[in-house]
Design a protein around this motif. Structure first.
Motif, PDB file in Angstrom:
ATOM      1  N   ARG A 173      -2.947  38.957  28.568  1.00  0.00           N
ATOM      2  CA  ARG A 173      -2.556  38.632  29.664  1.00  0.00           C
ATOM      3  C   ARG A 173      -2.505  38.633  31.247  1.00  0.00           C
ATOM      4  O   ARG A 173      -2.617  37.231  31.545  1.00  0.00           O
ATOM      5  CB  ARG A 173      -0.847  38.941  29.450  1.00  0.00           C
ATOM      6  CG  ARG A 173       0.134  38.435  30.334  1.00  0.00           C
ATOM      7  CD  ARG A 173       1.823  38.367  30.136  1.00  0.00           C
ATOM      8  NE  ARG A 173       1.881  40.013  29.822  1.00  0.00           N
ATOM      9  CZ  ARG A 173       2.599  40.613  29.233  1.00  0.00           C
ATOM     10  NH1 ARG A 173       3.429  39.923  27.871  1.00  0.00           N
ATOM     11  NH2 ARG A 173       3.007  41.551  29.102  1.00  0.00           N
ATOM     12  N   TYR A 174      -2.827  39.702  31.118  1.00  0.00           N
ATOM     13  CA  TYR A 174      -3.270  39.991  32.428  1.00  0.00           C
ATOM     14  C   TYR A 174      -4.804  39.856  32.813  1.00  0.00           C
ATOM     15  O   TYR A 174      -5.183  39.189  34.274  1.00  0.00           O
ATOM     16  CB  TYR A 174      -3.416  41.732  32.506  1.00  0.00           C
ATOM     17  CG  TYR A 174      -1.771  42.319  32.978  1.00  0.00           C
ATOM     18  CD1 TYR A 174      -0.926  41.794  33.157  1.00  0.00           C
ATOM     19  CD2 TYR A 174      -2.690  43.715  32.213  1.00  0.00           C
ATOM     20  CE1 TYR A 174       0.318  42.827  32.993  1.00  0.00           C
ATOM     21  CE2 TYR A 174      -0.454  44.242  32.613  1.00  0.00           C
ATOM     22  CZ  TYR A 174       0.853  43.716  32.574  1.00  0.00           C
ATOM     23  OH  TYR A 174       1.990  44.423  31.975  1.00  0.00           O
ATOM     24  N   GLU A 175      -5.701  39.965  32.113  1.00  0.00           N
ATOM     25  CA  GLU A 175      -6.964  39.190  32.067  1.00  0.00           C
ATOM     26  C   GLU A 175      -6.995  38.000  32.342  1.00  0.00           C
ATOM     27  O   GLU A 175      -7.584  37.220  33.549  1.00  0.00           O
ATOM     28  CB  GLU A 175      -8.055  39.382  31.252  1.00  0.00           C
ATOM     29  CG  GLU A 175      -9.379  39.070  31.356  1.00  0.00           C
ATOM     30  CD  GLU A 175     -10.074  39.293  32.661  1.00  0.00           C
ATOM     31  OE1 GLU A 175     -10.786  38.616  33.107  1.00  0.00           O
ATOM     32  OE2 GLU A 175     -10.274  40.542  33.038  1.00  0.00           O
ATOM     33  N   VAL A 176      -5.889  36.915  31.605  1.00  0.00           N
ATOM     34  CA  VAL A 176      -6.142  35.842  32.060  1.00  0.00           C
ATOM     35  C   VAL A 176      -5.337  35.270  33.689  1.00  0.00           C
ATOM     36  O   VAL A 176      -5.501  34.626  34.078  1.00  0.00           O
ATOM     37  CB  VAL A 176      -5.069  34.445  31.293  1.00  0.00           C
ATOM     38  CG1 VAL A 176      -4.621  33.881  31.631  1.00  0.00           C
ATOM     39  CG2 VAL A 176      -5.436  34.820  29.646  1.00  0.00           C
ATOM     40  N   GLY A 177      -3.638  36.195  33.614  1.00  0.00           N
ATOM     41  CA  GLY A 177      -3.720  36.423  35.576  1.00  0.00           C
ATOM     42  C   GLY A 177      -4.756  36.597  36.109  1.00  0.00           C
ATOM     43  O   GLY A 177      -4.608  35.768  37.371  1.00  0.00           O
ATOM     44  N   ASP A 178      -5.164  37.536  36.128  1.00  0.00           N
ATOM     45  CA  ASP A 178      -6.246  38.100  37.061  1.00  0.00           C
ATOM     46  C   ASP A 178      -8.046  36.873  37.448  1.00  0.00           C
ATOM     47  O   ASP A 178      -8.013  36.562  38.776  1.00  0.00           O
ATOM     48  CB  ASP A 178      -7.659  39.477  36.658  1.00  0.00           C
ATOM     49  CG  ASP A 178      -6.696  40.699  36.692  1.00  0.00           C
ATOM     50  OD1 ASP A 178      -5.256  40.584  37.180  1.00  0.00           O
ATOM     51  OD2 ASP A 178      -7.274  41.319  35.886  1.00  0.00           O
ATOM     52  N   ALA A 179      -8.224  36.208  36.322  1.00  0.00           N
ATOM     53  CA  ALA A 179      -9.462  35.276  36.147  1.00  0.00           C
ATOM     54  C   ALA A 179      -8.558  34.077  37.344  1.00  0.00           C
ATOM     55  O   ALA A 179      -9.288  33.484  38.165  1.00  0.00           O
ATOM     56  CB  ALA A 179      -9.000  34.596  35.251  1.00  0.00           C
ATOM     57  N   TRP A 180      -7.223  33.863  37.049  1.00  0.00           N
ATOM     58  CA  TRP A 180      -6.274  32.584  37.552  1.00  0.00           C
ATOM     59  C   TRP A 180      -6.345  32.844  39.463  1.00  0.00           C
ATOM     60  O   TRP A 180      -6.905  32.097  40.265  1.00  0.00           O
ATOM     61  CB  TRP A 180      -5.140  32.278  37.179  1.00  0.00           C
ATOM     62  CG  TRP A 180      -4.577  31.644  38.310  1.00  0.00           C
ATOM     63  CD1 TRP A 180      -4.603  29.359  38.008  1.00  0.00           C
ATOM     64  CD2 TRP A 180      -3.973  31.487  38.454  1.00  0.00           C
ATOM     65  NE1 TRP A 180      -4.371  29.241  38.883  1.00  0.00           N
ATOM     66  CE2 TRP A 180      -3.289  30.204  39.771  1.00  0.00           C
ATOM     67  CE3 TRP A 180      -2.814  32.524  40.360  1.00  0.00           C
ATOM     68  CZ2 TRP A 180      -1.978  29.866  40.920  1.00  0.00           C
ATOM     69  CZ3 TRP A 180      -2.579  32.125  40.863  1.00  0.00           C
ATOM     70  CH2 TRP A 180      -1.661  31.244  40.977  1.00  0.00           C
TER      71      TRP A 180
END
Length: 152
Positions: free
Chosen positions: A9-16
């Motif tokens: 979940r954090y990786e998806v937010g970081d990517a965005w």
């Protein structure tokens, strides 16, 4: 090995969030160095700034599903809401908020952890959801934002 669910979940937010910069690799490099990454507004969102003491109670007036990313810095007594690009006009009359102009840099930690005292109260989740300025303005009003009865 697969990442734990919260790490994904954090990786998806970081990517965005990194992709909101013209230089995502530089943003990730800054985060790898455990520093705040400056991400300019105006490409994907604007920043509505308020005092933490004023804005924090507003969080409870807006349901989580209607809230976009919100960044806090308790030491500076600041709270930043990510809002759509056209939000400046809609929020112009909300005296507790200052909408920063396009090109203004928000110094961001990654979504999964606190850095230099800054933390995401509502983390970017990768969906691109931002806080609707009409809902935000209503929440700062004397009665707060209330959904119509049929929407509750």
């Amino acid at each position: 090995m697969a990442l734990p669910k919260f790490a994904q979940r954090y990786e998806v937010g970081d990517a965005w969030l990194a992709d909101c910069s013209a230089h995502p690799a530089l943003v990730r490099g800054v985060w790898d160095g455990e520093a705040l990454a400056p991400i300019p507004s105006g490409g994907h969102w604007l920043v509505a700034e308020t005092r933490l003491a004023t804005g924090y109670p507003v969080l409870t007036r807006i349901r989580a599903e209607h809230r976009g990313p919100v960044l806090a810095d308790p030491e500076l007594d600041k709270l930043w809401w990510l809002v759509p690009l056209g939000a400046a006009e809609e929020l112009a009359d909300v005296r507790q908020l200052v909408v920063q102009p396009a090109g203004w840099c928000l110094h961001c930690p990654p979504t999964g952890w606190q850095l230099e005292g800054r933390m995401w109260i509502t983390r970017p989740d990768g969906s691109g959801q931002l806080t609707d300025p009409a809902i935000l303005a209503a929440a700062f009003g004397p009665g707060g934002h209330r959904l119509p009865a049929e929407a509750s």
